[in-house]
Design an enzyme around this catalytic site. Sequence first.
Site, PDB file in Angstrom:
ATOM      1  N   CYS A   1       3.338  -8.114  10.821  1.00  0.00           N
ATOM      2  CA  CYS A   1       4.214  -7.014  10.392  1.00  0.00           C
ATOM      3  C   CYS A   1       5.113  -7.419   9.226  1.00  0.00           C
ATOM      4  CB  CYS A   1       5.060  -6.538  11.566  1.00  0.00           C
ATOM      5  SG  CYS A   1       5.889  -7.870  12.452  1.00  0.00           S
ATOM      6  N   GLU A  41      12.033  -9.596  21.324  1.00  0.00           N
ATOM      7  CA  GLU A  41      12.378  -9.474  19.885  1.00  0.00           C
ATOM      8  C   GLU A  41      13.583  -8.543  19.737  1.00  0.00           C
ATOM      9  OE1 GLU A  41       8.488  -7.770  18.546  1.00  0.00           O
ATOM     10  OE2 GLU A  41       8.028  -9.811  17.944  1.00  0.00           O
TER      11      GLU A  41
HETATM   12  O1  FUB Z   1       5.317  -3.607  17.078  1.00  0.00           O
HETATM   13  C1  FUB Z   1       5.096  -3.527  15.688  1.00  0.00           C
HETATM   14  C2  FUB Z   1       5.819  -4.637  14.996  1.00  0.00           C
HETATM   15  O2  FUB Z   1       5.304  -5.892  15.434  1.00  0.00           O
HETATM   16  C3  FUB Z   1       7.276  -4.700  15.317  1.00  0.00           C
HETATM   17  O3  FUB Z   1       8.074  -3.982  14.456  1.00  0.00           O
HETATM   18  C4  FUB Z   1       7.556  -6.145  15.222  1.00  0.00           C
HETATM   19  O4  FUB Z   1       8.743  -6.510  15.845  1.00  0.00           O
HETATM   20  C5  FUB Z   1       6.343  -6.736  15.868  1.00  0.00           C
HETATM   21  O5  FUB Z   1       6.457  -6.672  17.252  1.00  0.00           O
HETATM   22 ZN    ZN Z   2       7.940  -8.266  11.446  1.00  0.00          ZN
END
Ligand code: FUB
Ligand code: ZN
Length: 668
Positions: A439, A343
């Site tokens: 999230c 990501e």
């Molecule tokens: O790890 C917490 C949240 O979940 C991150 O900010 C997002 O990218 C997802 O991985």
């Molecule tokens: Zn998110």
Amino acid sequence: MTSKPLPLRNIQITDAFWKREQALIRSAVLPYQWEALNDRVPGAAPSWWMHNMRAAARVVAARKAGGPYIPRQKPRGMVTEGPSPAQADPNLFYGWVFQDSDGYKWIEAAAYQLAMAPDEALQAQVQTAIDAIGAAQEADGYLNTFYTITGIENRFTNLKDHHELYCFGHLVEAAVAWKEATGREDLLDIARRFAACIARRFGPGRERACPGHEIAEMALLRLYEATGEPEWLELANFFLDVRGTEPSTFALEENARRRKDGLPELPVTAERYAYYQAHMPVRQMKEATGHAVRQMYLCSGMADAARLNGDADMRDACLRLWHSAVEEKMYVTGGVGGTHVGEAFSRPYDLPGDTAYSETCAAIGLVFFARRMLQMDADSRYADAMERALYNTVLAGMALDGTSFFYVNPLEVDPAACHTDDRLKHVQPQRQKWFGCACCPPNISRLLSSLGAYAFTQSADALFVHLYVSSRIDTELNGGKITLDLQADLLRNGKIRLTVTDGAAEGVLAFRIPDWTNGFTVQAPGKEQRQEKGYLYLAGSWRKGESISLDFAMPVRRLMGHPLIRETAGQLCYARGPLVYCAEEADNGKLLHLIRALPQAEVRVETQAIGAISLPVLRVAAKRVPVPDAPLYDDWKEPEMTDVDLTLIPYFAWANRGEGEMRVWLHT
Ligand code: FUB
Ligand code: ZN
């Protein structure tokens, strides 16, 4: 001159478009998300939020009663496979290790809504959530359902991956928002007790640490600004100062675990931790690296720290990171994070459209970073990027009816490929009701509910208009109280009118000159005018009844990518005002890669109903390459293209009419 956001209760958003978005969050999204947090949405991935709070509360109650508690679960971290909520064991932890944060974000969003208008039912739901949180808090202030349930003795042993400080940061953000909205200190007390628990263990002269997923930094700085309590500034500075220094705290933690497992220890150098932005001291950083949300949240904390500490080296690092993230690694839609592997940010100019990650939360993080840069320095380039991220990727993250969400925001989609190709596993051609890792949805809610804090900031003698969102604003300039009525309709045109509806004051109103305009006129009789860093400053006295107007030309723009972006070579995309446009199958048929845009063709701006709203669309002549009955490879010849009328819709509105292809960049 620095500036800060106005309290949300001083801003009433009246904008036709944004008012609808905020009302949607209140009437549809927050109630829906409350059901999701309570695992009552049939067919949606369970949240486990309330479940975990209640399970933790039982453990805390048992511990407080002096009874033994033997955890039945190992702290594995990512317990993502689980039963259905109905079959779940009420005493076990389920979901991701950072599941607590989803509810905190929901409370924060609800608080912003309550700051703008009371709502007894919503307030009661928040109170239920706060009671559940309070019951899950350990006697010493520690608060994290994962470790409370799976073994409190393991807390703070994996700050790199286990998100305790991330959940803490979201708790603090919610607590400050709740206090500002309602005056109630209950959640703030809970957050302060957890903050004090953390500060007893980590800080100058105590253990070294920094969060594996940033947000605690900006949250602590917000807590400091809200309360004036210096210990939170100290702790935020400490986390920032430790980050990327040696011996790496992440390596030390890993080595402690490896020793337990009988594994050889790793070198304690920091360089391995670029994914966590912990590979070098923050003041030396030059490039946006690693997990995109983490990077944007770190930058936001750094910008706040630079402003509050008057730290020039920190500010220079923010400027370099801004350049890297926005001027070398940002999508035209304001998304960041070019690769789904982790990501993360990819290398400069690597911005693929179909495999893009461009997580909604990362664009939200960019909005946070931009507003904080604006607070330090009113330079329109920050607001331009903020607006781009907001109107395109952030809005695309939520369906027009508010009931489904995107996590990943590609710029090119072929649903058939998404369904069959593992390289596109992360790309959903349709928004989802909820996610195991949820999230993004509550993050959208908290940002859109606090839009006023991004549109306007203020110093003692100036009000800055960064985003043209129609609003009624109560403010003070040099001690004089005034009420302003800002009228704008950016989805249609760039005409802005501001009227003083009450009061009188001496001072400056500063208006951003957007990057999308190619000229403007201003009518501001009697005001001294000057331009600086992309803002038009109008100075003078402001009295009830007077108006000024600005007219920003809003031409249709044909954009091309920098030649080093391989993915956009030979292609263009259309934009108008803050909106980036895309072609969708619903209007233009399949095989959108065969469309050839004609850069010289005249573009008509029309309106079209998409879902329940009427949006500005573009109509333009283009060509289409035929699909002949031909071998896979053939001798080159000029294709005999047919004429087509292309319809382009705002990118944020894609995927609201069923599943189909979509493309932002069109071949020329
Ligand atoms: O790890 C917490 C949240 O979940 C991150 O900010 C997002 O990218 C997802 O991985
Ligand atoms: Zn998110």
